[in-house]
Design an enzyme around this catalytic site. Structure first.
Site, PDB file in Angstrom:
ATOM      1  N   CYS A 175      66.744  51.831  77.149  1.00 58.10           N
ATOM      2  CA  CYS A 175      67.115  52.309  78.484  1.00 58.10           C
ATOM      3  C   CYS A 175      68.212  53.376  78.349  1.00 58.10           C
ATOM      4  O   CYS A 175      67.975  54.424  77.761  1.00 58.10           O
ATOM      5  CB  CYS A 175      67.520  51.142  79.384  1.00 58.10           C
ATOM      6  SG  CYS A 175      67.574  51.569  81.144  1.00 58.10           S
ATOM      7  N   HIS A 233      62.469  48.469  79.187  1.00 60.99           N
ATOM      8  CA  HIS A 233      63.145  47.322  78.585  1.00 60.99           C
ATOM      9  C   HIS A 233      62.119  46.444  77.850  1.00 60.99           C
ATOM     10  O   HIS A 233      61.456  45.625  78.477  1.00 60.99           O
ATOM     11  CB  HIS A 233      63.835  46.478  79.669  1.00 60.99           C
ATOM     12  CG  HIS A 233      65.062  47.116  80.221  1.00 60.99           C
ATOM     13  ND1 HIS A 233      66.306  46.928  79.663  1.00 60.99           N
ATOM     14  CD2 HIS A 233      65.233  47.939  81.279  1.00 60.99           C
ATOM     15  CE1 HIS A 233      67.196  47.604  80.356  1.00 60.99           C
ATOM     16  NE2 HIS A 233      66.577  48.240  81.338  1.00 60.99           N
ATOM     17  N   GLU A 250      62.693  43.934  76.048  1.00 61.67           N
ATOM     18  CA  GLU A 250      63.124  42.533  76.140  1.00 61.67           C
ATOM     19  C   GLU A 250      62.766  41.900  77.480  1.00 61.67           C
ATOM     20  O   GLU A 250      62.875  40.686  77.650  1.00 61.67           O
ATOM     21  CB  GLU A 250      64.638  42.432  75.883  1.00 61.67           C
ATOM     22  CG  GLU A 250      65.543  42.838  77.019  1.00 61.67           C
ATOM     23  CD  GLU A 250      65.718  44.340  77.212  1.00 61.67           C
ATOM     24  OE1 GLU A 250      66.566  44.730  78.027  1.00 61.67           O
ATOM     25  OE2 GLU A 250      64.996  45.129  76.556  1.00 61.67           O
TER      26      GLU A 250
END
Length: 202
Positions: free
Chosen positions: A80, A182, A184
Site C-alpha cells: 500500500c 493489501h 494480508e
C-alpha cells in the site's frame, strides 16, 4: 530458518501482516532495528496514511538508508503506502521524495469513480513475476487508496487493475516488489502472494 523483517516506523498496519505470515508458517519480526533488518532474509515495508509523513519518519529514523542498502541484497516488499514509498516522488499533500528504488511518481487517481478506492478489484499481469506464481489473471484483491504509482518504465509494472482508468497494482524491479493492494487482507490469493514472496530468498 531465517525470518522476514516487517519494518516498524510508526505508520504501518503491522498486526495483520504479522498474522498472515504466521498463518503461512513464515517467521517474521516487527522491528525498527537496523541490525535485525540486515540479518533478515527479506523485508516488508507496510504503510498507512499520507506519503510525506511516512517518508519523513523513514528519514528521521535512518531506516530509509537501511532499506536502500538492503534492497541490493535481498527481497523487499512494499505494501500500500509502503509500495508508493518505493518510488522517486509522491504528490500527496505536497511533492515529497520517496526512496527512489523504482522510477516514477505517485499521483492522485484520475478517475470518475469514487475516491478513495476501497474494495475488491481483479488483477491482470502485463509482465511475468515470481510474486504472482500460481495466481490466476482475474483474481481479486483488496484495495484502499486514492493515489497510485505511475512507473517510468512499463517493464516494472507486474500487475494492473481497472478503476475507471488503468491503475498500477504491483511493481517489481530486481529485488524490489510493491503491492498497492493489501495481500494480508486479500484471502487465499493474498496468502499465495505472501507465500511467494517468503520463498524468494529461501
Amino acid at each position: 530458518m531465517g525470518y522476514t523483517a516487517i519494518v516498524d516506523y510508526g505508520v504501518g498496519n503491522l498486526k495483520s501482516v504479522t498474522n498472515a505470515m504466521a498463518y503461512l508458517g513464515l517467521e517474521s519480526k516487527v522491528t525498527g532495528d537496523t541490525g535485525e533488518m540486515e540479518r533478515a532474509d527479506a523485508i516488508i515495508l507496510p504503510g498507512v496514511g499520507a506519503f510525506p509523513d511516512a517518508a519523513e519518519k523513514l528519514r528521521e529514523t535512518g531506516l530509509d538508508q537501511t532499506i536502500l542498502a538492503q534492497a541490493a541484497k535481498k527481497p523487499i516488499l512494499g505494501i500500500c503506502l509502503g509500495m508508493q514509498l518505493l518510488f522517486e516522488l509522491g504528490e500527496e499533500v505536497r511533492p515529497c521524495a520517496g526512496l527512489g528504488l523504482v522510477g516514477g511518481s505517485v499521483k492522485k487517481i484520475e478517475t470518475h469513480c469514487k475516491l478513495p478506492h476501497i474494495g475488491w478489484n481483479s488483477l491482470t499481469f502485463p509482465n511475468p513475476s515470481p510474486l504472482f506464481a500460481g495466481v490466476e489473471p482475474g483474481s481479486y484483491v483488496y484495495f484502499v487508496h486514492s493515489f497510485c504509482a505511475v512507473a517510468s518504465s512499463p517493464d516494472d509494472v507486474i500487475a494492473r487493475t481497472d478503476y475507471g482508468v488503468p491503475v498500477t497494482a504491483a511493481v517489481g524491479k530486481g529485488n524490489v516488489y510493491g503491492c498497492q493492494f493489501h495481500p494480508e487482507k486479500s484471502g487465499e490469493v493474498g496468502l499465495q502472494i505472501l507465500k511467494n514472496f517468503g520463498g524468494l530468498n529461501r
